[in-house]
Structures are given as C-alpha cells and as structure tokens.
Design a protein around this motif. Structure first.
Motif, mmCIF file in Angstrom:
data_model
loop_
_atom_site.group_PDB
_atom_site.id
_atom_site.type_symbol
_atom_site.label_atom_id
_atom_site.label_comp_id
_atom_site.label_asym_id
_atom_site.label_seq_id
_atom_site.Cartn_x
_atom_site.Cartn_y
_atom_site.Cartn_z
ATOM 1 N N THR A 57 1.532 6.727 -6.432
ATOM 2 C CA THR A 57 0.735 7.209 -7.329
ATOM 3 C C THR A 57 0.431 9.307 -7.100
ATOM 4 O O THR A 57 0.391 9.791 -7.980
ATOM 5 C CB THR A 57 -0.927 6.621 -7.058
ATOM 6 O OG1 THR A 57 -0.804 5.903 -6.864
ATOM 7 C CG2 THR A 57 -2.047 7.395 -7.079
ATOM 8 N N THR A 58 1.205 9.106 -6.196
ATOM 9 C CA THR A 58 1.019 11.121 -5.908
ATOM 10 C C THR A 58 2.393 11.714 -6.511
ATOM 11 O O THR A 58 2.267 11.951 -6.649
ATOM 12 C CB THR A 58 1.443 10.702 -3.718
ATOM 13 O OG1 THR A 58 0.423 10.469 -3.010
ATOM 14 C CG2 THR A 58 1.600 12.113 -3.560
ATOM 15 N N SER A 99 0.659 3.736 -2.732
ATOM 16 C CA SER A 99 0.577 5.169 -2.804
ATOM 17 C C SER A 99 1.291 6.672 -3.302
ATOM 18 O O SER A 99 1.277 7.489 -3.925
ATOM 19 C CB SER A 99 -0.292 5.688 -1.333
ATOM 20 O OG SER A 99 0.926 5.221 -1.012
ATOM 21 N N ASP A 107 0.677 -1.310 -0.384
ATOM 22 C CA ASP A 107 0.007 0.084 0.096
ATOM 23 C C ASP A 107 1.161 1.254 0.058
ATOM 24 O O ASP A 107 0.104 1.795 -0.507
ATOM 25 C CB ASP A 107 -1.083 0.132 0.871
ATOM 26 C CG ASP A 107 -2.020 -1.134 0.706
ATOM 27 O OD1 ASP A 107 -2.353 -1.646 0.412
ATOM 28 O OD2 ASP A 107 -2.058 -1.193 2.137
ATOM 29 N N THR A 108 1.878 1.489 0.472
ATOM 30 C CA THR A 108 2.518 2.472 0.631
ATOM 31 C C THR A 108 3.394 2.969 -0.554
ATOM 32 O O THR A 108 3.947 3.344 -1.397
ATOM 33 C CB THR A 108 4.167 1.880 1.708
ATOM 34 O OG1 THR A 108 3.147 2.141 3.172
ATOM 35 C CG2 THR A 108 5.063 3.556 1.404
#
Length: 224
Positions: free
Chosen positions: A169-170, A166, A162-163
């Motif tokens: 994506t960021t 994200s 997940d890290t």
C-alpha cells in the motif's frame, strides 16, 4: 430547508392524427428524474376526452403517477383540450377564464410545493491511476522496503501478511498517488444495465488489444 425545485413539461399536440404522440410523450416523461420533485405536465393536448385516445393518454400519465386536475371546458367549443397533470404537489383554486383573443381559455391554479431538507453533498471517490504506474519502479520500491528474507521468515503468518500488505500500500501510494474523482451529480442512464456495462467494458478491452496488435482475430473479437 430550501425551496423545492420542480420539473415542468409543456405539451402541444396538433389536431388530427396522433401519429407517434403517445410514444414520444412516453419518452419525454421517462427523461424526468423520479427524485421526489414535483412534476407538472400541461398544455394543449387537442384530444377530446370522450375519444378512445383520451383513455390511452390517461393510462400513460397514470403510469407515471400523474394526476389530472379537474377543470371545466377550456375551449370555446365546450371541450377540455388544455390539460394539467401534476405529481408530488397540492393544487387548489383552479379557475378557467374565457379570452377574447383566443378560442382557448386561460387556466390558472395555485400549487403548493413541499419543502425538502438540504441534501448532504455527495462525496467523491478516490482511485489510483494505474495507467501511469511503472511495474519496474513498483518492484524496486517493494523490494527495497520489505524486510530481508531472513528477517521476514522469522515473522508469524499474521505479522508477515500485515507487513506485506502495508508495504504494498505504501509503495503504491508513493509511486501512484490517489486521485479524487467528483461524485456523479446525475444517475446513470436507466438503459445502461450492469450486463450492458460489463459487455461494453469487454468490448473496449478487445478494441484496445486490437489497436496494439492489429491481429485480425482481435479485430473480430472487438467487433463482436
């Protein structure tokens, strides 16, 4: 509710040999979108209804779910040369009136159009313009945003995944923001199938490769 829009095709076929008339009419009718709107095809067809050409004409119109309005003779000779075909509408009060200034008669009728619900506006799509993306800038942004290697190694698999997701994506959104693309208002060309679209994309990729490399092998691939 909003008024229904209609498609209308006005036809004139010169008397004599039909040549490619049926093929051209087929192409014309295929250009009208089958979106539920009423379609009216009318005009001076110059085809006697007791001839074999009339049978072929009616078969073609029927393949587009077009129904012929029944009328009396529309020409001074007693023939029905001016025809009306409709789809997705109701017709009534058909009246044929002789004219002093023409050998063709005046044909009038009432047409009731269905009302349609106002359609929900089409939503646009969003995408990243990856052509403007700098790989080095993306690498730097990801490298500085991720946790240190020691901290990252202590995370469980789900948290680490997940890290990473994200962070990617960021960073992508910050360097290459999403841009909107308006929704297509008309359907794609019916002949452009998924297979043709795939081949077209491959051809464009090969063409761009040749433009950069000028390699004869790439040129042969782009031409083929």
């Amino acid at each position: 509710m909003q008024p229904t829009k209609i498609h209308v095709g006005v036809i004139y076929c010169p008397p004599g040999q039909l040549a490619n008339f049926h093929e051209e009419l087929d192409v014309l009718l295929s250009s009208f979108r089958e979106d539920g709107r009423p379609l009216v095809v009318l005009g001076d067809f110059n085809i006697h209804q007791d001839k074999p050409q009339a049978t072929e004409l009616h078969a073609l119109l029927a393949s587009f779910v077009l129904e012929r309005l029944s009328t009396t003779a529309t020409h001074r000779s007693g023939k029905q040369l001016d025809l009306i075909f409709t789809r997705n509408c109701t017709n009534s009060n058909i009246l044929v009136t002789p004219l002093h200034v023409s050998d063709h008669y005046f044909v009038q009728f009432n047409m009731t159009l269905p009302s349609i619900l106002k359609q929900t506006p089409l939503l646009g799509s969003f995408c990243h313009n990856l052509r403007s993306l700098s790989p080095s800038c993306l690498f730097t942004a990801i490298f500085t945003s991720l946790p240190t290697q020691n901290l990252f190694s202590t995370l469980d698999v789900n948290t680490a995944t997940d890290t990473l997701s994200s962070t990617l994506t960021t960073c992508l959104d910050s360097i290459c923001p999403l841009s909107s693309r308006p929704a297509r208002m008309t359907p794609p060309s019916p002949w452009l199938s998924d297979v043709l679209r795939e081949h077209w994309t491959e051809l464009r990729v090969a063409e761009r490769r040749w433009q950069k490399s000028k390699d004869p092998a790439d040129l042969e691939q782009s031409a083929g």
